[in-house]
Design a protein around this motif. Sequence first.
Motif, mmCIF file in Angstrom:
data_model
loop_
_atom_site.group_PDB
_atom_site.id
_atom_site.type_symbol
_atom_site.label_atom_id
_atom_site.label_comp_id
_atom_site.label_asym_id
_atom_site.label_seq_id
_atom_site.Cartn_x
_atom_site.Cartn_y
_atom_site.Cartn_z
ATOM 1 N N GLU A 96 57.558 -28.241 3.696
ATOM 2 C CA GLU A 96 57.803 -28.132 5.143
ATOM 3 C C GLU A 96 58.490 -26.827 5.535
ATOM 4 N N GLU A 97 59.183 -26.205 4.588
ATOM 5 C CA GLU A 97 59.878 -24.945 4.894
ATOM 6 C C GLU A 97 58.909 -23.755 4.956
ATOM 7 N N LEU A 98 57.715 -23.942 4.404
ATOM 8 C CA LEU A 98 56.772 -22.817 4.365
ATOM 9 C C LEU A 98 56.216 -22.538 5.741
ATOM 10 N N LYS A 99 56.076 -21.228 6.014
ATOM 11 C CA LYS A 99 55.458 -20.843 7.279
ATOM 12 C C LYS A 99 54.110 -20.184 6.975
ATOM 13 N N LEU A 100 53.257 -20.163 7.983
ATOM 14 C CA LEU A 100 51.978 -19.470 7.801
ATOM 15 C C LEU A 100 52.262 -18.033 7.406
ATOM 16 N N ARG A 101 51.463 -17.481 6.536
ATOM 17 C CA ARG A 101 51.526 -16.097 6.045
ATOM 18 C C ARG A 101 52.573 -15.896 4.952
ATOM 19 N N ASP A 102 53.383 -16.922 4.650
ATOM 20 C CA ASP A 102 54.326 -16.777 3.545
ATOM 21 C C ASP A 102 53.563 -16.515 2.246
ATOM 22 N N LEU A 103 54.238 -15.807 1.345
ATOM 23 C CA LEU A 103 53.637 -15.528 0.027
ATOM 24 C C LEU A 103 54.125 -16.556 -0.981
ATOM 25 N N ILE A 104 53.232 -16.962 -1.856
ATOM 26 C CA ILE A 104 53.588 -17.906 -2.928
ATOM 27 C C ILE A 104 53.123 -17.320 -4.258
ATOM 28 N N VAL A 105 53.971 -17.448 -5.272
ATOM 29 C CA VAL A 105 53.549 -17.106 -6.629
ATOM 30 C C VAL A 105 53.650 -18.396 -7.441
ATOM 31 N N ALA A 106 52.529 -18.808 -8.025
ATOM 32 C CA ALA A 106 52.517 -20.086 -8.763
ATOM 33 C C ALA A 106 53.246 -19.928 -10.095
ATOM 34 N N THR A 107 54.206 -20.813 -10.338
ATOM 35 C CA THR A 107 54.865 -20.837 -11.656
ATOM 36 C C THR A 107 54.242 -21.930 -12.526
ATOM 37 N N SER A 108 53.385 -22.746 -11.918
ATOM 38 C CA SER A 108 52.628 -23.779 -12.634
ATOM 39 C C SER A 108 51.618 -24.341 -11.643
ATOM 40 N N ALA A 109 50.586 -24.992 -12.171
ATOM 41 C CA ALA A 109 49.576 -25.565 -11.279
ATOM 42 C C ALA A 109 49.216 -26.976 -11.725
ATOM 43 N N SER A 110 49.560 -27.944 -10.873
ATOM 44 C CA SER A 110 49.116 -29.325 -11.093
ATOM 45 C C SER A 110 47.649 -29.404 -10.676
ATOM 46 N N THR A 111 47.004 -30.500 -11.006
ATOM 47 C CA THR A 111 45.606 -30.631 -10.561
ATOM 48 C C THR A 111 45.180 -32.094 -10.511
ATOM 49 N N ASN A 112 44.211 -32.387 -9.641
ATOM 50 C CA ASN A 112 43.574 -33.708 -9.660
ATOM 51 C C ASN A 112 42.200 -33.620 -10.320
ATOM 52 N N SER A 138 57.923 -10.763 -10.039
ATOM 53 C CA SER A 138 59.226 -10.964 -9.406
ATOM 54 C C SER A 138 59.910 -9.614 -9.185
ATOM 55 N N GLU A 139 59.805 -8.705 -10.169
ATOM 56 C CA GLU A 139 60.408 -7.374 -10.029
ATOM 57 C C GLU A 139 59.685 -6.559 -8.957
ATOM 58 N N ALA A 140 58.352 -6.655 -8.950
ATOM 59 C CA ALA A 140 57.575 -5.922 -7.934
ATOM 60 C C ALA A 140 57.936 -6.421 -6.532
ATOM 61 N N ALA A 141 58.145 -7.724 -6.396
ATOM 62 C CA ALA A 141 58.494 -8.284 -5.078
ATOM 63 C C ALA A 141 59.810 -7.690 -4.588
ATOM 64 N N LYS A 142 60.782 -7.561 -5.502
ATOM 65 C CA LYS A 142 62.083 -6.972 -5.107
ATOM 66 C C LYS A 142 61.895 -5.533 -4.661
ATOM 67 N N GLU A 143 61.122 -4.757 -5.442
ATOM 68 C CA GLU A 143 60.862 -3.343 -5.103
ATOM 69 C C GLU A 143 60.219 -3.219 -3.724
ATOM 70 N N LEU A 144 59.314 -4.152 -3.426
ATOM 71 C CA LEU A 144 58.562 -4.084 -2.166
ATOM 72 C C LEU A 144 59.286 -4.789 -1.020
ATOM 73 N N ASP A 145 60.474 -5.331 -1.319
ATOM 74 C CA ASP A 145 61.249 -6.067 -0.323
ATOM 75 C C ASP A 145 60.476 -7.276 0.230
ATOM 76 N N LEU A 146 59.770 -7.944 -0.656
ATOM 77 C CA LEU A 146 59.055 -9.177 -0.286
ATOM 78 C C LEU A 146 59.782 -10.359 -0.912
ATOM 79 N N SER A 147 59.676 -11.511 -0.265
ATOM 80 C CA SER A 147 60.368 -12.696 -0.789
ATOM 81 C C SER A 147 59.389 -13.850 -0.967
ATOM 82 N N PRO A 148 58.523 -13.783 -1.977
ATOM 83 C CA PRO A 148 57.592 -14.908 -2.178
ATOM 84 C C PRO A 148 58.344 -16.151 -2.623
#
Length: 234
Positions: A96-112, A138-148
């Motif tokens: 619910e905290e996610l907003k449209l256009r937010d970036l996500i980096v998967a640390t794992s992937a569940s599946t059906n 994670s390091e690239a995100a810091k350099e680019l000032d992004l918060s995925p």
Amino acid sequence: MTPHINAQTGDFAETVLMPGDPLRAKYIAETYLENVREVTNVRNVLGFTGEYKGKPLSVMAHGMGMPSISIYAHELINFYGVKQLIRVGSCGGVDEELKLRDLIVATSASTNSAMIRDRFAGYDYAAAPDFELLKACSEAAKELDLSPRFGNILSGDLFYGSNPALLPAMQKMGVLAVEMEAAALFAIAAEFRVKALCVLTVSDHLITAEETSSEERQTSFNQMMELALETAYA
Ligand code: ADE
């Protein structure tokens, strides 16, 4: 050549960025790479190789869903010597905290999907990206000032008509978002000892039912691409 890729041996760089859409692959190649050439076009699933900041890099579409990405990832790894596969795609928000256009980096992937269990003697395999790529991202995100947001996602088999019990289960278990390819990509990469990562932007939200416009998708897409390119370059 393989049944689905008509490139020659040596045509792909060791790192391949993979959007779902072939025209996205073309856009990425034309916008971000230098000295680009098309290397495959079977079924119009386009692939290109060029350079990013002087380093060889390829981009190839993977189509939609786990059967499709499984074919391309398998052939890239086993017939073209690809060592790093980075999916760049969109996802539907669940958290619910996610907003449209937010970036996500998967640390794992569940599946059906049953596909991952098929590879793992019927048991539940924990499909996850490569740790070094995750760290570089994670390091690239810091350099680019992004918060995925980093976390678990779900790779679903159905875009329409999923089991209604799935959404509450994802909410209960803290799944951030849903897409349709990462679990298969992570499992194949693990089986063949190569590296995989999945970077996503939230294009729609399953709880709020909001959807991004095409202009909004382009802005968030550019941020995701910078993150993926800098991760690949690291
Ligand atoms: N990719 C983008 N939005 C999605 C959704 N709602 N479900 C599955 N895959 C998606």
